[in-house]
Design an enzyme around this catalytic site. Structure first.
Site, PDB file in Angstrom:
ATOM      1  N   ASP A   1       0.848  -1.179   0.000  1.00 39.04           N
ATOM      2  CA  ASP A   1       0.000   0.000   0.000  1.00 39.04           C
ATOM      3  C   ASP A   1       0.884   1.230   0.000  1.00 39.04           C
ATOM      4  O   ASP A   1       1.905   1.275   0.667  1.00 39.04           O
ATOM      5  CB  ASP A   1      -0.887   0.003   1.253  1.00 39.04           C
ATOM      6  CG  ASP A   1      -2.101  -0.870   1.049  1.00 39.04           C
ATOM      7  OD1 ASP A   1      -2.510  -1.009  -0.112  1.00 39.04           O
ATOM      8  OD2 ASP A   1      -2.624  -1.400   2.039  1.00 39.04           O
TER       9      ASP A   1
ATOM     10  N   GLU B   1      -0.994  18.041   7.422  1.00 36.28           N
ATOM     11  CA  GLU B   1      -0.955  18.865   6.219  1.00 36.28           C
ATOM     12  C   GLU B   1      -0.957  20.353   6.599  1.00 36.28           C
ATOM     13  O   GLU B   1      -0.169  21.145   6.106  1.00 36.28           O
ATOM     14  CB  GLU B   1      -2.163  18.584   5.309  1.00 36.28           C
ATOM     15  CG  GLU B   1      -2.095  17.251   4.594  1.00 36.28           C
ATOM     16  CD  GLU B   1      -2.721  16.126   5.389  1.00 36.28           C
ATOM     17  OE1 GLU B   1      -3.028  16.342   6.573  1.00 36.28           O
ATOM     18  OE2 GLU B   1      -2.888  15.019   4.842  1.00 36.28           O
TER      19      GLU B   1
END
Lengths: 581, 695
Positions: free
Chosen positions: B315, B356
Site C-alpha cells: 500500500d 498537512e
C-alpha cells in the site's frame, strides 16, 4: 602415457562434442513431432505402422497410461525373447542346429535384453541361433533402447509443459525413436563396421586350417579351427548405439570379427556415448534453455574425465607383482607397457581404459578388454561408475532421467540454501517429486548391496567365484552392481551361468529397470501438472559453474556414501595389498 | 519485550530446566516415530543397551565398557535432538505468553444509548462485542468495525485504503461502514459494532510452536522424505556390511566379523542426525522469530511461503509514503505577490492541526520568513480572529478577522466559492492545479474574500531509505507493486520517486483481486498487507497475507498472518524470516551429509582392523585405536547437535543478495565446512580420549 594416447583420448572427446549439438537438435525435432529431413523416407512407413497398430498418433497419454503402455510392451517383448530361446531348435536360420536354452538362462537373457542391460550369461556363438540373435537380441536392442529414450522424452515433456497431464504417446515415441534415430544411425554404423571387416553373413561357421597344428588335452592333434561367423555387424552397431552391449560373440568387442581395427574400435567407442551425450542437448532444446542441457553434459563429463584419468594412470603404471617377475612394464617405443593382461594389443592401454570407462559409465556393458584383469583401482573405477547410478551419460534415455533425479535432489538442497522452496526450471520440487527421486537413487543401491549380501552368504553364490581373496568379493559385487545398473558388463572371473545367478540377476535387472523408469515418468507427470514459476534474481540458477559443481558433488557423495564400505572390502583392500608388498 | 525475557537469568534457567525434562519425556517411541531419522537412533540406542546388558553377563561381543560408552552417547544423541526441540518450544511459548499480556489495546468510548449527550464509559476496544455502541470524536481512532447510526464526519482511511484524501462517512446509505484502525478527522459519529474482536489468534500461535500440535509444513515433509531416503540407504549399507564382513573374514582367514555395536555406531554416524535432530527446532524457531517481531502466523505453511514470495503488493500510504502529505510549494496566481499568498495560507492553517496544515505553516515560515501570528495552540487565537474548522459539509477551512475571510480547500470547492462570490476564476489557476496533479501532488486553493490567491502544492513524501530497500528486494528477485487509490498520474509520479517496479492506480478491491490472480496465474507467489474488510477477498487470495492488528475482523480472518504492530513495512521482514527458515534447513542438510565423509575415514579402517589391517592407510586422522576412532565419531556426532542448536534457533543469516551468491557462500560455509570440520573435531576428541586414558 605417450602423446599418441593423449591425442587419441582428446580426439575422442572433440569428435563426441562436435556431434552432440547436431544429433541433439535432430532428436529434439523427432520428439517434438516436427518434420525432419528423414520424413520422405520414413514418413509413410511411420503412418503405416500407426494404421496397422491402431495407434492414434495425436492422442497423448497421461503418465500412468504411458507407463502401462510401456510395461505391456516390455513384458510382451520379454516373453517373446524367452519363447524364442526355448523353441529355437525347431525354427529356421539355425545352421549349427543349436538346441533350446535352459529355462533359467532364457529368463535371465530375456530380462537382460528387454531391460537394456544385455548381461550375457551365455556365449552367443555356442548358444543362440541366427534367428534368435536377430528376432530376439537385435529387435530388443532397438526397442529396449527406444523404450528408455521414450521414457526420457516423456519426462522432459513433463518438465517443459505446464498445467497439463499429457506427456506424450508411448507408441509414437517408440516408433519415431526406432525409425528416425536408431535405424538410420545403426545402418550407417553397420556399413562403416563392415568396411573394417566386421562379419555380416548367414552362412554357417567356417573351418580354417591351422598353420601350426596343436595337440588338445587328450593328446589328439588338432589341425583345423572353427571360425564362428554370422550377421554380426548389424547387431554390433545397435548394441553400441543403444547402450545395450550384448555382443554377437562371447568375447564381445575384443573378438576380431566384432571389432577388428583401431578405427572400428574408435567408432564403437564413439557410439557408446553418442546418443546419451546428445540427449542432454535434446533436453535443453525441449525445455527451451540449451544451457541447462550443456550444464548436465558438463557435469557428466567432468566426473567421467576425472575417473577415466585415474583408470588410464593406474593401468599404465601396471602391476608391481608382474614387474617383480622380470616383465618389463615400462612404456617405450616398442612396448605399450602397463597392465596388458586382458587387453588387446591392437587397442592398447589408453583405448581399453577409455572403452572400459565409457561402457560402465554409459550402462552399455560391451567390452574391448577384460575388466576382471584390470588393476584393482581400474576395476574400482569401472564398478564405481556403475555405482554412481549409471548417470554419467548412462544408458540411452535412462542415464539422463537418472541424472535428472540427482539434479532434482541437488536443486532441492541448494534451493533451500538460497531461501526458497526449491524449483527446477520453473517447477516447484515438492514431496511427491522427492519421493520419486529418492526411489531412483535408492533402488540401485538396495539391489546391488542386498544382492551381493545374498551372494556372499549363500553357497550357491560363493561357489561361482574363481579368484580367492578380496578379488572374489569384487567379482560378486561387480555382477550385482552390473545388473542393478542395467549395465551388463562383467568381471569374467565369476561363472554367472548358474541357476542362482541367472535367477537372482534377472530379478534385479527387472527391478532396477522398471522401478526407476516408472518413478521417472511419475516425476514427469507430476511436473507437467504444475504451474511454471517465472525466473527471477531470487531463483536458483541451474546452469552456472557453481551449480554444476554442486550437482557433481551430490552425485559423488551419494555414490561414495552408498558403496565405500563395500568397495573398501573389495578393490580398495586388494589395491592396498598389492602395493603394500 | 523479548530482549527483556532473554536478560532474565531465572527465566532462562527455568526454560532450560523444563527443556531438559521434556527431552526425556519426548523419548516416548510413539512420539519419536514422527521423526524417522531420530527414531532409528533411538532403536539403535535400545539395541546397544541390550548388548551392554548381555555383555554384563559375560557374553559380550565387545568389551563391556566400550559398548556402554557407545550406548550412552547414542542416548545422548537422541536427548540432544529432543532438547533442541524443547528449547525452541519453550521459547515460543514464553514469547506468546508475554505477548498475550502486553497486547496493545485502544480505548473506546462505549455508550449505553445511541445519544451523543449521554455519558460514555472508557473501555478497552478488545472488550467491545457485537451490537455494542460507541462514540468517536474528531482525533479518535475508530476501535473496531462498525455501522454508523448517527452523524457525518470526515475519516482518514489512508491506513486501510491507501487513499490519502479524507473520505466522508455518514449514517444511512452506502457510506455508513467504518473500519477499525481508521481515524476521525472532524465531527463525531455514533457507531454500532458489527463484529466481535479477534479471538484465539494467540492460542493458535501457541499451538503452532508446540511440537505436539504442530503440523509439518509441505517443504518439511519433502525434506523428511529425502532424509528418510538417506536413512534407508545407510540402513542397507550397514545391514549388508555384516555379511560382507563375515565373508571377508572367511576368505582372509583371520580377524573377527564386525560387531553389532560398531554397525549401530556407524549407522548413527552416517544417517543425517544433525539435520534430523534439529529439523523440528528450526521450524519452531521460525515461528518464534515471527513472534519476536510481533507477527502472529496462522500456519507454518505461511511462514514457508513467505520465503518464496515473488511479488509484494504494498500500500502506498504508510508503507511507501509517510501517512500524510506535506506542503512543498506555494504558487500565486493572477499576479498576486508570493508573500501575500504565503501570509494568507499560513493564517488559514494556523488552527489546522492536521499534519498537512502544520506543514503549510512550516513552509510559510521557512520559505518566506513568516512567523505564525499565534505560535501557541489554537485556543489562544488573537483578538478578533475566528477560526473556521474543516467540516464534512463545507469541505474547506480557514479564518475570519477584521472583516477578512480566508479559506483553503479542494480546487473544485474553492472554484465554486470564487464563482459564487461573483469573481472570475483566474486563468492560470486551473493550469497550476492541473500541473500539480500531474506531478503526483494534491492542490489546495487559497482564497481571500472570495478572490483566488494561489495554490498550495501538497505532496506525498516518500519514506527515507525506501528506495534502497526496493533495490535490495529487486536483487532478491522480488518485484514490488505499489497499490494506491490515487489517479494514474499521481501514482506514476510517486512510483517513480519511490523506485517500485510497478503500480496499481485507482485500486479497488476488485482490481486488487484481479491483479493478484494475474500474478498467480503467471506462477508467482504474491504477498500483501491489508486491513480493510474490502481487502478480505484479496487477502484470502494472496499467498502470504498480512493483516494489520488494527484491521477489521474479516480482513484478519482472510489473512494468514497478523501484524500486532500494524506496520505495513514489516512484510519485508516477514519475507526474510521465511527465507531464513528455508536456508537453515538447506544449510544443515548439506552440513549433515558432508560430515559423513570423515566418519567413513574414522570408522571403516577401525571396523575391519582385524581382518584387513592394511586398511589402516585410510585412517588419515591417525586415530589412536579402533575403539577410540569409533567412539570419537559417535561423540562428535552427538556434540555437533548441541553445538548447532544456537544456529538452528537463530537461523542462518540472510543477506539480500542474488541467489547465485547466496548459494556460493552457503556452500562454502556449510558444504566445505561440513566436509572439513568433523575431521578436526573427531581428531580432537580422539586426542582427548587418549589423554584422559578413557580408551
Amino acid at each position: 602415457m605417450n602423446p599418441y594416447s593423449w591425442f587419441q583420448l582428446i580426439f575422442y572427446f572433440v569428435v563426441l562434442f562436435l556431434l552432440v549439438k547436431p544429433l541433439g537438435f535432430f532428436m529434439a525435432h523427432v520428439y517434438q513431432g516436427e518434420r525432419t529431413f528423414l520424413d520422405p523416407v520414413f514418413g509413410p512407413l511411420e503412418r503405416l505402422i500407426y494404421r496397422l497398430g491402431g495407434v492414434h498418433a495425436d492422442e497423448e497419454m497421461n503418465w500412468k497410461v504411458y507407463a502401462i503402455a510401456l510395461m505391456v510392451f516390455n513384458v510382451l517383448g520379454l516373453l517373446v525373447v524367452y519363447g524364442l530361446q526355448r523353441v529355437q531348435g525347431f525354427l529356421p536360420l539355425n545352421p549349427q542346429s543349436l538346441g533350446a536354452v535352459s529355462p533359467d538362462s532364457s529368463w535371465n537373457t530375456a530380462v537382460s535384453f528387454a531391460s537394456n542391460t544385455n548381461w550375457q550369461g551365455y556365449g552367443g556363438e555356442t548358444t543362440m541361433s541366427y534367428l534368435t540373435q536377430m528376432m530376439a537380441m537385435t529387435v530388443q536392442n532397438f526397442v529396449s533402447a527406444a523404450t528408455g529414450m521414450a521414457a526420457l522424452a516423456a519426462m522432459i515433456r513433463g518438465i517443459a509443459r505446464h498445467t497439463t497431464d499429457k506427456i506424450g504417446n508411448f507408441w509414437v515415441d517408440l516408433t519415431r525413436t526406432v525409425l528416425y534415430i536408431l535405424l538410420p544411425l545403426a545402418f550407417v554404423l553397420a556399413l562403416a563396421l563392415v568396411s573394417q571387416g566386421v562379419v555380416q553373413t548367414f552362412s554357417q561357421y567356417q573351418t580354417a586350417n591351422l598353420l601350426q597344428p596343436i595337440t588338445d588335452a587328450s593328446g589328439k592333434s588338432v589341425t583345423t579351427q572353427t571360425l564362428a561367423v554370422g550377421p554380426a555387424a548389424s547387431q554390433i552397431a545397435i548394441k553400441q548405439l543403444g547402450t545395450n552391449g550384448g555382443g554377437f560373440f562371447n568375447t564381445n568387442s575384443t573378438h576380431p570379427f566384432e571389432n577388428p581395427t583401431p578405427f572400428s574400435n574408435f567408432l564403437e567407442m564413439l557410439s557408446i556415448l553418442l546418443i546419451p551425450a546428445a540427449l542432454c542437448y535434446t533436453f535443453g532444446k525441449m525445455v527451451g534453455d540449451t544451457r541447462q542441457g550443456w550444464a548436465i553434459l558438463i557435469a557428466m563429463t567432468v566426473i567421467f574425465v576425472a575417473l577415466l584419468s585415474v583408470s588410464v594412470w593406474t593401468e599404465q603404471n601396471g602391476n608391481p607383482a608382474i614387474a617383480k617377475m622380470g616383465v618389463d612394464i615400462q612404456q617405450s617405443n616398442i612396448n605399450p607397457g602397463g597392465n596388458m593382461e586382458g587387453k588387446e594389443v591392437r587397442f592398447g592401454v589408453a583405448n581399453s581404459a577409455l572403452w572400459g570407462a565409457a561402457t560402465t559409465a554409459a550402462s552399455n556393458g560391451s567390452v574391448d578388454s577384460m575388466h576382471d584383469s584390470y588393476m584393482p583401482l581400474g576395476g574400482l573405477i569401472e564398478m564405481w561408475l556403475i555405482h554412481l547410478g549409471e548417470v554419467i551419460y548412462g544408458g540411452v534415455g535412462s542415464g539422463l532421467y537418472g541424472m535428472l533425479a540427482f539434479v532434482i535432489v541437488a536443486v532441492f538442497v541448494a534451493g533451500l540454501m538460497v531461501g526458497r522452496t526449491p524449483e527446477y526450471l520453473g517447477k516447484k520440487i515438492e514431496a511427491y517429486e522427492m519421493k520419486m527421486a529418492s526411489l531412483i537413487l535408492l533402488i540401485p543401491v538396495f539391489t546391488a548391496l542386498v544382492g551381493t549380501a545374498i551372494g556372499v552368504l549363500t553357497p550357491a553364490g560363493q561357489s561361482s567365484v574363481l579368484n580367492p581373496g578380496p578379488h572374489g568379493f569384487s567379482e560378486i559385487l561387480y555382477a550385482f552392481s552390473s545388473a542393478s545398473g542395467n549395465n551388463g558388463s562383467a568381471f569374467a572371473g565369476l561363472n554367472a551361468n548358474t541357476p542362482f545367478y541367472n535367477t537372482a540377476l534377472g530379478i534385479i535387472m527387472f527391478i532396477a529397470r522398471y522401478w526407476l523408469m516408472i518413478p521417472a515418468l511419475a516425476i514427469g507427470g507430476s511436473l507437467a501438472r504444475k504451474k511454471k514459476v517465472p525466473a527471477s534474481a531470487g531463483t536458483l540458477p541451474t546452469h552456472t559453474p557453481l551449480f554444476i559443481a554442486w550437482t557433481i558433488g551430490v552425485v559423488i557423495i551419494v555414490g561414495a556414501l552408498g558403496f565405500l564400505p563395500a568397495l573398501a572390502l573389495g578393490p580398495i583392500v586388494e589395491h592396498l595389498m598389492i602395493f603394500a608388498h | 519485550m523479548n530482549n527483556q525475557l532473554k536478560k532474565q537469568p531465572t527465566f532462562r534457567r527455568e526454560l532450560y530446566q523444563r527443556a531438559v525434562l521434556d527431552s526425556f519425556v519426548k523419548l516416548n517411541p510413539r512420539w519419536m516415530v514422527r521423526n524417522p531419522v531420530m527414531f532409528v537412533v533411538e532403536v539403535g540406542s535400545v539395541l546397544t543397551t541390550a548388548l551392554w546388558v548381555q555383555a554384563l553377563f559375560g557374553k559380550g561381543e565387545a568389551p563391556t565398557g566400550f559398548i556402554a560408552t557407545v550406548a550412552i552417547w547414542l542416548w545422548f544423541t537422541v536427548l540432544f535432538a529432543n532438547f533442541s526441540e524443547a528449547v525452541a518450544e519453550g521459547r515460543g511459548k514464553a514469547q506468546a505468553e508475554a505477548l498475550r499480556k502486553t497486547r496493545q489495546t485502544t480505548q473506546a468510548k462505549k455508550l449505553k444509548t445511541a445519544n451523543r449527550e449521554s455519558q460514555y464509559e472508557l473501555v478497552a476496544s478488545a472488550s467491545l462485542r457485537k451490537d455494542d455502541i460507541y462514540l468517536v470524536e474528531a482525533g479518535d481512532v475508530i476501535s473496531v468495525d462498525g455501522e454508523i447510526i448517527e452523524g457525518i464526519a470526515s475519516v482518514d482511511e489512508s491506513a486501510v485504503t491507501g487513499e490519502s484524501a479524507p473520505v466522508i462517512r455518514e449514517a444511512g446509505g452506502d457510506r455508513s461502514a467504518v473500519t477499525g484502525g481508521t481515524r476521525l478527522l472532524s465531527d463525531w459519529l455514533i457507531v454500532r459494532v458489527t463484529a466481535n474482536p479477534g479471538e484465539g489468534f494467540l492460542d493458535r500461535m501457541i499451538g503452532l510452536v508446540e511440537g505436539a500440535k504442530r503440523q509439518k509444513t509441505p517443504n518439511e515433509i519433502a525434506l523428511n522424505i529425502l532424509l528418510a531416503g538417506f536413512t534407508i540407504v545407510f540402513l542397507i549399507v550397514c545391514a549388508t556390511l555384516l555379511p560382507y564382513s563375515l565373508y571377508s573374514v572367511q576368505i582372509a582367514g583371520k580377524g573377527v566379523p564386525i560387531t553389532i555395536t560398531v554397525l549401530v555406531a556407524l549407522l548413527v554416524c552416517l544417517i543425517p542426525t544433525t539435520i534430523g535432530g534439529l529439523l523440528s527446532a528450526i521450524g519452531i524457531a521460525g515461528m518464534d522469530r515471527m513472534i519476536q517481531r510481533n507477527v502472529i502466523a496462522m500456519s507454518g505453511r505461511a511462514v514457508e511461503a513467505a520465503g518464496d514470495v515473488d511479488v509484494l503488493l504494498l500500500d502506498k500510504t504508510g508503507t511507501i509514503t509517510l501517512g500524510n502529505r506535506q506542503a512543498v510549494d506555494l504558487i500565486p496566481v493572477n499576479g498576486v505577490p508570493a508573500q501575500e499568498l504565503a501570509e494568507a495560507a499560513q493564517l488559514a492553517s494556523l488552527a489546522d492541526e492536521t499534519p498537512e496544515g502544520r506543514s503549510i505553516v512550516v513552509l510559510a515560515k521557512e520559505k518566506f520568513g513568516l512567523r505564525g501570528r499565534t505560535m501557541g495552540s489554537s485556543e489562544e487565537a488573537p483578538e478578533g480572529m475566528h477560526f473556521v474548522p474543516f467540516t464534512a459539509q463545507t469541505r474547506m477551512s480557514g479564518v475570519d478577522f477584521d472583516g477578512t475571510s480566508i479559506r483553503k480547500g479542494a480546487p473544485d470547492t474553492m472554484m465554486t466559492l470564487v464563482q459564487s462570490n461573483g469573481h472570475p476564476v483566474p486563468a492560470d489557476l486551473q493550469t497550476n492545479v492541473d500541473s500539480i496533479a500531474r506531478a503526483g501532488g494534491t492542490p489546495l486553493v487559497v482564497a481571500r474574500n472570495g478572490n483566488a490567491l494561489g495554490v498550495i502544492h501538497l505532496k506525498d513524501i516518500v519514506k527515507g531509505g525506501i528506495n534502497e530497500r526496493f533495490a535490495h528486494l529487486r536483487k532478491m528477485g522480488i518485484k514490488t507493486v505499489m497499490i494506491t487509490g490515487d489517479n494514474p498520474l499521481t501514482a506514476a509520479a510517486i512510483a517513480a520517486e519511490a523506485g517500485v517496479d510497478d503500480f496499481l492506480a485507482q485500486a479497488t478491491p476488485e482490481t486488487k483481486l484481479k491483479l493478484i490472480r494475474e500474478y498467480q496465474g503467471g506462477g508467482r507467489l504474491v504477498a500483501m498487507t491489508g486491513d480493510g474488510t474490502n481487502d478480505a477477498p484479496a487477502l484470502a487470495q494472496a499467498d502470504v497475507a498480512v493483516a494489520m492488528n488494527t484491521g477489521t475482523q474479516p480482513a484478519r480472518e482472510a489473512a494468514n498472518m497478523v501484524d500486532l504492530d500494524s506496520n505495513p513495512t514489516k512484510l519485508i521482514e516477514i519475507v526474510e524470516i521465511g527465507k531464513q527458515l528455508l536456508m537453515t534447513r538447506g544449510a544443515l542438510t548439506t552440513f549433515s551429509i558432508a560430515n559423513d565423509v570423515s566418519k567413513y575415514f574414522a570408522i571403516i579402517p577401525a571396523a575391519f582392523a582385524s581382518t584387513y589391517p592394511v586398511l589402516n592407510v585410510l585412517n588419515i586422522m591417525h586415530l589412536a585405536t579402533p575403539q577410540s576412532a569409533i567412539l570419537s565419531a559417535v561423540i562428535f556426532n552427538a556434540l555437533i547437535i548441541i553445538a548447532l542448536i544456537p544456529l538452528a534457533l537463530r537461523g542462518v543469516p540472510y543477506r539480500p543478495v542474488g541467489a547465485a551468491q547466496l548459494l556460493r557462500d552457503n556452500l562454502l560455509i556449510y558444504g566445505l565446512g561440513g566436509l572439513i570440520a568433523p575431521f578436526i573435531g573427531i581428531k580432537l576428541i580422539d586426542m582427548l580420549l587418549v589423554t584422559l586414558h578413557l580408551v
